[in-house]
Design a protein around this motif. Structure first.
Motif, mmCIF file in Angstrom:
data_model
loop_
_atom_site.group_PDB
_atom_site.id
_atom_site.type_symbol
_atom_site.label_atom_id
_atom_site.label_comp_id
_atom_site.label_asym_id
_atom_site.label_seq_id
_atom_site.Cartn_x
_atom_site.Cartn_y
_atom_site.Cartn_z
ATOM 1 N N GLY A 49 102.377 124.648 31.103
ATOM 2 C CA GLY A 49 101.387 124.714 30.054
ATOM 3 C C GLY A 49 101.057 126.142 29.677
ATOM 4 N N VAL A 50 100.017 126.294 28.873
ATOM 5 C CA VAL A 50 99.491 127.600 28.474
ATOM 6 C C VAL A 50 98.148 127.758 29.189
ATOM 7 N N THR A 51 97.955 128.910 29.814
ATOM 8 C CA THR A 51 96.739 129.168 30.572
ATOM 9 C C THR A 51 95.941 130.284 29.904
ATOM 10 N N MET A 52 94.638 130.049 29.749
ATOM 11 C CA MET A 52 93.706 131.070 29.263
ATOM 12 C C MET A 52 92.667 131.285 30.355
ATOM 13 N N ILE A 53 92.489 132.547 30.767
ATOM 14 C CA ILE A 53 91.557 132.865 31.842
ATOM 15 C C ILE A 53 90.492 133.824 31.320
ATOM 16 N N GLU A 54 89.273 133.293 31.147
ATOM 17 C CA GLU A 54 88.151 134.153 30.774
ATOM 18 C C GLU A 54 87.645 134.874 32.022
ATOM 19 N N TRP A 55 87.273 136.139 31.867
ATOM 20 C CA TRP A 55 86.788 136.995 32.958
ATOM 21 C C TRP A 55 87.899 137.231 33.986
ATOM 22 N N ALA A 56 89.117 137.326 33.529
ATOM 23 C CA ALA A 56 90.284 137.466 34.405
ATOM 24 C C ALA A 56 90.220 138.701 35.283
ATOM 25 N N ASN A 57 89.465 139.715 34.876
ATOM 26 C CA ASN A 57 89.343 140.922 35.685
ATOM 27 C C ASN A 57 88.737 140.634 37.060
ATOM 28 N N LEU A 58 88.086 139.492 37.226
ATOM 29 C CA LEU A 58 87.470 139.138 38.503
ATOM 30 C C LEU A 58 88.477 138.570 39.510
ATOM 31 N N ILE A 59 89.681 138.226 39.041
ATOM 32 C CA ILE A 59 90.697 137.668 39.943
ATOM 33 C C ILE A 59 92.038 138.394 39.769
ATOM 34 N N GLU A 60 91.989 139.663 39.472
ATOM 35 C CA GLU A 60 93.209 140.428 39.183
ATOM 36 C C GLU A 60 94.282 140.273 40.250
ATOM 37 N N GLU A 61 93.884 140.185 41.505
ATOM 38 C CA GLU A 61 94.879 140.113 42.573
ATOM 39 C C GLU A 61 95.693 138.822 42.556
ATOM 40 N N LEU A 62 95.235 137.812 41.826
ATOM 41 C CA LEU A 62 95.967 136.543 41.743
ATOM 42 C C LEU A 62 96.893 136.450 40.533
ATOM 43 N N LEU A 63 96.758 137.387 39.614
ATOM 44 C CA LEU A 63 97.495 137.288 38.355
ATOM 45 C C LEU A 63 98.949 137.709 38.521
ATOM 46 N N PRO A 64 99.867 136.935 37.940
ATOM 47 C CA PRO A 64 101.271 137.350 37.961
ATOM 48 C C PRO A 64 101.480 138.555 37.045
ATOM 49 N N GLU A 65 102.663 139.126 37.094
ATOM 50 C CA GLU A 65 102.947 140.343 36.326
ATOM 51 C C GLU A 65 103.014 140.115 34.821
ATOM 52 N N ASN A 66 103.629 139.068 34.390
ATOM 53 C CA ASN A 66 103.896 138.878 32.952
ATOM 54 C C ASN A 66 102.781 138.110 32.263
ATOM 55 N N ILE A 67 101.629 138.746 32.154
ATOM 56 C CA ILE A 67 100.504 138.123 31.468
ATOM 57 C C ILE A 67 100.346 138.737 30.077
ATOM 58 N N ILE A 68 99.605 138.046 29.249
ATOM 59 C CA ILE A 68 99.229 138.569 27.938
ATOM 60 C C ILE A 68 97.732 138.863 28.034
ATOM 61 N N SER A 69 97.398 140.124 27.959
ATOM 62 C CA SER A 69 96.029 140.574 28.129
ATOM 63 C C SER A 69 95.334 140.682 26.774
ATOM 64 N N VAL A 70 94.154 140.067 26.675
ATOM 65 C CA VAL A 70 93.374 140.104 25.441
ATOM 66 C C VAL A 70 91.982 140.637 25.781
ATOM 67 N N MET A 71 91.588 141.708 25.103
ATOM 68 C CA MET A 71 90.251 142.259 25.283
ATOM 69 C C MET A 71 89.532 142.221 23.941
ATOM 70 N N ILE A 72 88.308 141.703 23.962
ATOM 71 C CA ILE A 72 87.501 141.637 22.737
ATOM 72 C C ILE A 72 86.307 142.569 22.900
ATOM 73 N N GLU A 73 86.103 143.411 21.888
ATOM 74 C CA GLU A 73 84.992 144.362 21.913
ATOM 75 C C GLU A 73 84.218 144.293 20.602
ATOM 76 N N LYS A 74 82.899 144.475 20.717
ATOM 77 C CA LYS A 74 82.022 144.585 19.551
ATOM 78 C C LYS A 74 81.848 146.053 19.195
ATOM 79 N N ASN A 75 81.487 146.296 17.948
ATOM 80 C CA ASN A 75 81.042 147.621 17.523
ATOM 81 C C ASN A 75 80.001 147.374 16.435
ATOM 82 N N LEU A 76 78.742 147.370 16.824
ATOM 83 C CA LEU A 76 77.676 147.026 15.894
ATOM 84 C C LEU A 76 77.584 147.986 14.712
ATOM 85 N N ASP A 77 78.111 149.207 14.868
ATOM 86 C CA ASP A 77 78.131 150.146 13.749
ATOM 87 C C ASP A 77 79.017 149.623 12.610
#
Length: 155
Positions: free
Chosen positions: A100-128
């Motif tokens: 299947g396809v896996t989506m992991i929110e807050w993945a930084n909390l389990i970095e040691e379990l993540l395989p090498e070939n992941i797709i990393s997505v970071m979302i940031e706000k900029n209120l300006d």
């Protein structure tokens, strides 16, 4: 690649495009502050996979499984994981290394379990740049998968 969105609808549309292009076994990691739009992007990805049931963040159940799309979708929210053993109790490797396809929110909390070939997505706000502005950085996915050239692409 960096993508800018200016509304929840655009963020969802990006997720949908990711879902439409997703392949079996792909793992997406999703990071960003509370309220930044992680669930909106995830709902779009589920829609792109053809999932019709409502998708919400599995904050207390840790994982939610959706099987009515073109591929199974495993949605993790590991914000409340106390320690890595909890992930083992859930049987995370069945999901991470499944078809299947896996989506992991807050993945930084389990970095040691993540395989090498992941797709990393970071979302940031900029209120300006506006209340609904988001900068979405995707690593591990070739630009051509989304037909995006350069940065600053708007959906």
């Amino acid at each position: 690649m960096e993508i800018e969105t200016h509304s929840a609808a655009e963020t969802s549309a990006l997720g949908q495009r990711l879902g439409e292009q997703a392949l079996p076994g792909q793992i997406y990691t999703l990071t960003g502050d509370l309220g930044v739009g992680k669930t909106v992007l995830t709902q779009g990805l589920a829609k792109g996979l053809g999932i019709t049931e409502p998708v919400s963040s599995p904050t207390f159940t840790i994982v939610q499984v959706y099987e009515d799309g073109r591929l199974p979708f495993y949605h993790f929210d590991v914000y409340r994981i106390g320690d890595i053993e909890e992930m083992e109790e859930i049987g995370y490797d069945d999901y991470f290394f499944g078809q299947g396809v896996t989506m992991i929110e807050w993945a930084n909390l389990i970095e040691e379990l993540l395989p090498e070939n992941i797709i990393s997505v970071m979302i940031e706000k900029n209120l300006d740049k506006g209340f609904d502005y988001r900068k979405i950085t995707i690593q591990g996915l070739p630009d051509e998968v989304l037909n995006i050239r350069g940065t600053g692409y708007q959906l």
